[in-house]
Design an enzyme around this catalytic site. Sequence first.
Site, PDB file in Angstrom:
ATOM      1  N   ASP A 152      -0.743   1.421  -4.719  1.00 18.64           N
ATOM      2  CA  ASP A 152      -1.618   0.361  -5.246  1.00 18.64           C
ATOM      3  C   ASP A 152      -2.992   0.891  -5.634  1.00 18.64           C
ATOM      4  OD1 ASP A 152      -2.317   0.681  -2.509  1.00 18.64           O
ATOM      5  OD2 ASP A 152      -3.156  -1.336  -2.437  1.00 18.64           O
ATOM      6  N   ASP A 184      -5.582   2.268  -4.190  1.00 19.16           N
ATOM      7  CA  ASP A 184      -6.849   2.060  -3.488  1.00 19.16           C
ATOM      8  C   ASP A 184      -7.189   3.244  -2.594  1.00 19.16           C
ATOM      9  OD1 ASP A 184      -4.972   1.598  -1.489  1.00 19.16           O
ATOM     10  OD2 ASP A 184      -5.801  -0.334  -0.862  1.00 19.16           O
ATOM     11  N   SER A 229       0.831  -1.197   0.000  1.00 18.61           N
ATOM     12  CA  SER A 229       0.000   0.000   0.000  1.00 18.61           C
ATOM     13  C   SER A 229       0.869   1.251   0.000  1.00 18.61           C
ATOM     14  CB  SER A 229      -0.968  -0.034   1.186  1.00 18.61           C
ATOM     15  OG  SER A 229      -1.898   1.016   1.122  1.00 18.61           O
TER      16      SER A 229
END
Length: 560
Positions: A303, A305, A145
């Site tokens: 990533d 998100d 992340s």
Amino acid sequence: MKMEQQEYSRWLSRPDLTPELRQELESIRGDQAAINDRFYRELEFGTGGLRGVLGAGSNRMNIFTVRKATQGLAAYVLGLPGAKKRVAIAHDSRINSRLFAVQAGCVLAANGITAFLYPRLEPTPALSWAVRAQGCDAGICITASHNPAKYNGYKVYGADGCQITVEAAKAIQQAIDGVDCFEGVAILQEEEARARGLLCDTPEAVLDGFVDAVYEQRMPLSQPLPALRVVYTPLNGTGLECVRRILDRIGVTDVTVVPEQEKPDGNFPTCPYPNPEIREALQKGIELCETVQPDLLLATDPDCDRVGIAVKNEGEYVLLSGNEVGVLLLDFICRVRRQAGTMPAAPVAVSTIVSTDMADAVAQKYGVELRRTLTGFKFIGEQIGLLEGQGQRERYIFGFEESYGYLSGPHVRDKDGVNASMLICQMAQFYKAQGKNLAQAMEELYREFGCYQNSLHSFTFEGQAGFSRMQQIMRTLREQPPVAIGGLAVEKVVDYAGGLHGLPKADVLEFHCEGGAKAMVRPSGTEPKMKLYLFARGKDRAQAQAVLERLRAGMEGNLK
């Protein structure tokens, strides 16, 4: 000989140890502290999968810990009733991410499980989509992340596209525990796995389907919309392809990408902490904004998100917090869908226990049921699954968490930076048509609902000693809770370890103070950190911030 030294010697004796890992272990010969840190434990497999520092040892992310985890996952998948023996895999731009993704696929293949691997790096939400689109039993995303470059991770998803449940994580961990990382792993060479049809590239149609599904979640804006100028940074991660595609689909074509952060680079050379929550990560974008003069600076984490934004307000670029963007989007979605007549009956929004209380006030205004979950977007995804199981999927309208994660539709079961980028741009156009930027729109909401302010403080505890210290802090807070925090009397203590309000048990403590102030403490499930969440509400920002400062000063001494 201590266990750590035995494991160190065992690793060094392995003929299949890679040159890089061998060199690292040779470099710490005789350094007992460094040996202990690498071998005092194995990386813990939880609901977030694995996450750790890259390097040699059982407490590091390397091909052997990845193989071991995948062998355990393979055993779990093969034990599922009616297993389809199919797993989707994706990866981000981090160091060794592609290597780890291929290695995971080769272990699955050796166990007779077909692995579908995206041929290039793609966002985490595209992995959540791929799991269900390809009828898989599970999914793996190699990512850490927004952590610094020295980290990598291994997230596991269930057949529903959610990160795995607590129960599934325990079952997988049990399977992993029985695996020796060298002798207990079955693995094929990549060429053989592909030749057998057990390691396949994910078809382009799957990614196209993901982008189409995101586009279906756009808001029904009826009025003519002004053109929007955007500066965008993928922070050297995975977001560029899908974010550019979705913005083009909604007509936002004036997009300037930050050149230093455009290409994938796991070293993250322009920001040591590639987290869109912090100004340092957005600094290159802000500098470019001074030249381009956009309406909006948009940033996705590696990533893709999470999404962070900044807008120029009163002459300077202001970063909006995850709570502020979450509240803005909740209000925007409710407002637009009500006007368009597309609001479902008995609508549901979902947030987490550590996200702003302002969401309750906004939800109440629009007659929306607001559900609270534990920290982690998988719990929001579970709520979507529950509604779907009841034949009421359309009731879900939005979910968000304070850590910059948002999702407006049931197309995936994880936070989605592509979906959020689209919505944020639509929202910026909506307010630009009214002569406002997003910072001004947020101030309007504060005037309407009261000025809710939140802050998050992290305390790092590295290594074995740090892990023990975090456990001791939580024990002390439970056994001797403070009677006041920053001079504010503690009126109630809530301990989520007992599984309150129908939630799973969690190592979280909540202190309710006079005047509606609140402090929450929890050890991070993915990083060696203790997290402190503070909540306050005032008639204006200054009053609320003063309460936050009192809470911070009162709690810091307990968390060191």
